[in-house]
Design an enzyme around this catalytic site. Structure first.
Site, PDB file in Angstrom:
ATOM      1  N   ASN A 129      86.693  64.249  51.716  1.00 28.03           N
ATOM      2  CA  ASN A 129      85.368  64.156  52.755  1.00 28.03           C
ATOM      3  C   ASN A 129      85.325  65.167  53.769  1.00 28.03           C
ATOM      4  O   ASN A 129      84.474  65.306  54.707  1.00 28.03           O
ATOM      5  CB  ASN A 129      85.608  62.679  53.576  1.00 28.03           C
ATOM      6  CG  ASN A 129      87.165  62.885  54.013  1.00 28.03           C
ATOM      7  OD1 ASN A 129      87.615  63.983  54.239  1.00 28.03           O
ATOM      8  ND2 ASN A 129      87.466  61.681  54.918  1.00 28.03           N
ATOM      9  N   HIS A 131      87.765  66.812  55.295  1.00 26.68           N
ATOM     10  CA  HIS A 131      88.617  66.772  56.614  1.00 26.68           C
ATOM     11  C   HIS A 131      89.495  68.099  56.298  1.00 26.68           C
ATOM     12  O   HIS A 131      89.963  68.697  55.337  1.00 26.68           O
ATOM     13  CB  HIS A 131      89.293  65.802  56.810  1.00 26.68           C
ATOM     14  CG  HIS A 131      90.535  65.341  55.768  1.00 26.68           C
ATOM     15  ND1 HIS A 131      90.232  64.366  55.033  1.00 26.68           N
ATOM     16  CD2 HIS A 131      91.705  66.226  55.490  1.00 26.68           C
ATOM     17  CE1 HIS A 131      91.719  64.201  54.240  1.00 26.68           C
ATOM     18  NE2 HIS A 131      92.323  65.051  54.570  1.00 26.68           N
ATOM     19  N   GLU A 136      89.329  64.009  60.578  1.00 27.14           N
ATOM     20  CA  GLU A 136      88.376  63.379  59.643  1.00 27.14           C
ATOM     21  C   GLU A 136      87.085  63.480  60.172  1.00 27.14           C
ATOM     22  O   GLU A 136      86.750  64.022  61.262  1.00 27.14           O
ATOM     23  CB  GLU A 136      88.772  61.826  59.773  1.00 27.14           C
ATOM     24  CG  GLU A 136      90.192  61.811  59.324  1.00 27.14           C
ATOM     25  CD  GLU A 136      90.088  61.228  57.777  1.00 27.14           C
ATOM     26  OE1 GLU A 136      89.555  62.023  57.092  1.00 27.14           O
ATOM     27  OE2 GLU A 136      91.266  60.683  57.408  1.00 27.14           O
TER      28      GLU A 136
HETATM   29  C1  GLP Z   1      95.914  65.695  53.565  1.00 30.49           C
HETATM   30  C2  GLP Z   1      96.512  66.550  54.534  1.00 30.49           C
HETATM   31  C3  GLP Z   1      95.405  68.011  54.539  1.00 30.49           C
HETATM   32  C4  GLP Z   1      95.097  68.513  53.153  1.00 30.49           C
HETATM   33  C5  GLP Z   1      94.534  67.218  52.348  1.00 30.49           C
HETATM   34  C6  GLP Z   1      94.089  67.701  50.705  1.00 30.49           C
HETATM   35  O1  GLP Z   1      95.016  64.921  54.001  1.00 30.49           O
HETATM   36  N1  GLP Z   1      96.425  66.243  55.810  1.00 30.49           N
HETATM   37  O2  GLP Z   1      95.837  68.898  55.270  1.00 30.49           O
HETATM   38  O3  GLP Z   1      94.285  69.458  53.255  1.00 30.49           O
HETATM   39  O4  GLP Z   1      95.389  66.138  52.379  1.00 30.49           O
HETATM   40  O5  GLP Z   1      95.219  67.379  50.018  1.00 30.49           O
HETATM   41  P1  GLP Z   1      95.392  68.236  48.717  1.00 30.49           P
HETATM   42  O6  GLP Z   1      95.543  69.641  48.692  1.00 30.49           O
HETATM   43  O7  GLP Z   1      96.464  67.570  48.034  1.00 30.49           O
HETATM   44  O8  GLP Z   1      94.272  67.934  47.835  1.00 30.49           O
END
Ligand code: GLP
Length: 237
Positions: A129, A131, A136
């Site tokens: 989304n 973030h 968020e």
């Molecule tokens: C979590 C973390 C973020 C990260 C996101 C995406 O929510 N707090 O910092 O960027 O996940 O994760 P991934 O890299 O596993 O897709």
């Protein structure tokens, strides 16, 4: 933004490693903002397998779940130790304390750490989304460290790491977008089709709090490292 479309995460990791090495060559006591999630793992592996020396450097992580301690293998402190810190020691590693009794005091403590150690280079992943950290959609761009109620979409996305959805913590402590934007340089990693829309909105959409990462368009030194799948919706490639 400098967008690099790579054919593998290993290739992306090498680009990031070079930026880290250049930063350390300028100042071996640099401050690195670090991230968890799957996106930076290939970079941490490359760093571990390199001769990079972080022993004079400081790290400051983006976020931590509320209620998980360092023995919990889903805590971000556990993640960072097993993927990087146990293998590449730093002078000091800072993470928010998800077990703090007084969460408001913990956010103040963390802001002070960031003020005392201005971040030279920040790594980011991105949520589906849009973030960044745990900021968020809807989070104000000038916010500092804060306690976050995770959105259903983030709880859903992160459930794969836990026994079930109910085991995912409902809150986290996150560095704010305001602090992320103060970092002198930023590298954002995104891999896979599930990130394609967020990447399109971040790079080619309007700057809006609905897509927290779109704020990066206002930063003057961002390198976005993505694979073909994450780049698939971009108009200008
Ligand atoms: C979590 C973390 C973020 C990260 C996101 C995406 O929510 N707090 O910092 O960027 O996940 O994760 P991934 O890299 O596993 O897709």
């Amino acid at each position: 933004m400098d967008v690099k479309i790579v054919s593998s995460q290993e290739e992306g990791a090498q680009i990031a490693l070079k930026i880290f090495q250049d930063q350390l060559a300028k100042n071996n006591a640099s401050v690195f903002g670090l991230a968890t999630g799957s996106s930076p793992i290939a970079f941490y592996e490359a760093a571990v397998n390199s001769d990079i020396d972080f022993t004079k450097a400081t790290s400051i992580n983006l976020d931590e779940y509320v209620g998980l301690d360092g023995n919990n293998d889903q805590s971000y402190i556990y993640f960072m130790k097993s993927n990087l810190f146990d293998k590449k020691p730093f002078k000091v590693n800072y993470l928010p304390n998800g077990m703090a009794k007084d969460l408001a005091a913990e956010t103040k403590r963390y802001d002070q750490i960031i003020d005392d150690n201005p971040i030279d280079l920040q790594i980011l992943g991105i949520g589906r989304n849009g973030h960044i950290g745990f900021n968020e959609p809807g989070t104000p761009f000038d916010i500092t460290t804060h306690v976050v109620d995770l959105t259903p979409s983030t709880i859903e996305a992160n459930a794969r790491f836990f026994e079930n959805k109910d085991a995912v913590p409902r809150q986290a402590i996150s560095m704010g977008i305001g602090s992320i934007m103060k970092s002198k340089k930023i590298i954002l990693f995104a891999y896979g089709e599930s990130k394609a829309q967020a990447i399109k909105d971040t790079i080619e959409g309007s700057v809006t709090t609905h897509v927290p990462a779109s704020v990066l368009q206002n930063h003057n030194d961002v390198t976005v490292i993505i694979d073909q799948a994450a780049a698939s919706l971009l108009k200008n490639k």
